[in-house]
Design a protein around this motif. Sequence first.
Motif, mmCIF file in Angstrom:
data_model
loop_
_atom_site.group_PDB
_atom_site.id
_atom_site.type_symbol
_atom_site.label_atom_id
_atom_site.label_comp_id
_atom_site.label_asym_id
_atom_site.label_seq_id
_atom_site.Cartn_x
_atom_site.Cartn_y
_atom_site.Cartn_z
ATOM 1 N N GLY A 76 0.811 -1.210 0.000
ATOM 2 C CA GLY A 76 0.000 0.000 0.000
ATOM 3 C C GLY A 76 0.841 1.256 0.000
ATOM 4 N N GLY A 77 1.842 1.317 0.892
ATOM 5 C CA GLY A 77 2.720 2.484 0.947
ATOM 6 C C GLY A 77 3.559 2.638 -0.299
ATOM 7 N N ALA A 78 4.075 1.508 -0.827
ATOM 8 C CA ALA A 78 4.906 1.558 -2.030
ATOM 9 C C ALA A 78 4.103 2.013 -3.242
ATOM 10 N N SER A 79 2.877 1.496 -3.385
ATOM 11 C CA SER A 79 2.043 1.890 -4.520
ATOM 12 C C SER A 79 1.672 3.370 -4.443
ATOM 13 N N CYS A 80 1.309 3.836 -3.241
ATOM 14 C CA CYS A 80 0.975 5.258 -3.068
ATOM 15 C C CYS A 80 2.189 6.140 -3.366
ATOM 16 N N PHE A 81 3.354 5.710 -2.932
ATOM 17 C CA PHE A 81 4.580 6.457 -3.193
ATOM 18 C C PHE A 81 4.825 6.579 -4.700
ATOM 19 N N ASN A 82 4.744 5.458 -5.420
ATOM 20 C CA ASN A 82 5.004 5.482 -6.860
ATOM 21 C C ASN A 82 3.931 6.250 -7.622
ATOM 22 N N SER A 309 2.342 1.294 -11.498
ATOM 23 C CA SER A 309 1.855 2.434 -10.716
ATOM 24 C C SER A 309 2.335 3.758 -11.291
ATOM 25 N N PHE A 310 3.642 3.861 -11.531
ATOM 26 C CA PHE A 310 4.210 5.115 -12.017
ATOM 27 C C PHE A 310 3.615 5.499 -13.363
#
Length: 466
Positions: A76-82, A309-310
């Motif tokens: 969740g955090g990684a996807s939101c970050f990207n 994601s990006f």
Amino acid sequence: MNEGAKTNPLGSKPVSRLMVKFAIPSIVAMLVGALYNIVDQLFIGQAVGTLGNAATNIAFPLSTSCIALALLFGIGGASCFNLAMGRGEREKAGYYVGNAAAMLVLCGVFLMLIAEVFLTPMLKFFGSPDDVLPYAEEYVRITAIGFPFLVFTTGGCHLIRADGRPAMSMLCNITGAVINTILDAVFVLGLDMGMTGAALATVIGQVISAVIAATYIVRYKTVKLTPGHFRPRLVYISKAASIGTASFVNQLAIMIVQIVLNNSLGHYGSLSEYGESIPIACAGIIIKINQIMLSVVIGLGQGAQPIESFNYGAKQYPRVRQAYTLAITVGAAISVCCFAVFQIFPRQIISLFGQGSELYFDFGVKFFRIYLFFTWLNCAQPITTTFFTSIGKPLKGAFLSLTRQIIFFIPFLLILPVFFGIDGILYAGPCADLLAGIVTVVMVIFEFKDIKRLEADALAEANCTI
């Protein structure tokens, strides 16, 4: 396309090269996670025997719950970050990483306390027979101490990968796994410490991996993290949790299935010639072996996650489709190869985990060949679940993650044994796999139609701007 997308490698380098860069370390990391339990079981099977193997299977739902919490805030955090970086929202991106890291620690401590306080009733609820319970208690009483470290490392590796450092993510996991394997040999075989030795080896490896992950995260590269980034804030926690829900629900569903499966195997096993312990021990071995294949498949999906994601955030939709298609193609090839191995060499694989009676091997071979008959379809669901999460559609991912485990498997698991006894449990697996595979294909077809529409809209907007 914004300027960040033009300069960021995720938006400009060839997708195939990015997949190699991100997927291989992710696969290795997932394999290492699966091997943690398998290595313990290999040594326990040789030193303790069938009851020890059954005990590790009874304890497995707790390991799965650790992974569930780790993925909730890690993915969740990684996807939101990207996604934030793809949209050019650099200031917000750091808060997703810091808040996710803080929640990983808090969740791990909470789960450890729950396990230590309610250990015995919990293990009985997981389906432990009376003769297996002492071994399971001995093992989990120690491994629970490592839950905060396991949750943080597993989730933290996704945050590290999102920073464009998949090799460091891989290093965190490999280091712990190597230490665990060495100490297993020393404690279990060399010092004859049995379940206690395997548990201690596991915890020590997890602690060292967590230290490496924490050292990296406080020195994040893409954005500079300050103490304020790690202070929990509901807006970032809720967003990360909503994106990570699909992966969390998938693991939660796996845990529920493990509990129902263990209880069903114990009940219907007691009514058969196999007894309670043999089916539980065999199921534990075979499901963990299948986890090796699933680890590769999930690693492919997670390797594609930052690319998907990006580029979805940057409106580069052809690159999103290309990343998913590459992941699913490689995953399908690997799944077919594993299916062939499972069908041809089941007895040889089971023999690696110690010796047993002829009934033990008879049930193990049947479980391999029937329960995993449609394992070649299993690549579709986890890769697609991660895909939906990556593009910011957690509800679709959450629904898809429920199809195999909850919507299809549990009803089959409860109904078929009524008519076919313990064999009905074996047939529940392929029935659920087939139906979940069909649902996955349908959902992907419709999603790709939506992405093509978004692509056309983005192209029309670009032409109007010109």
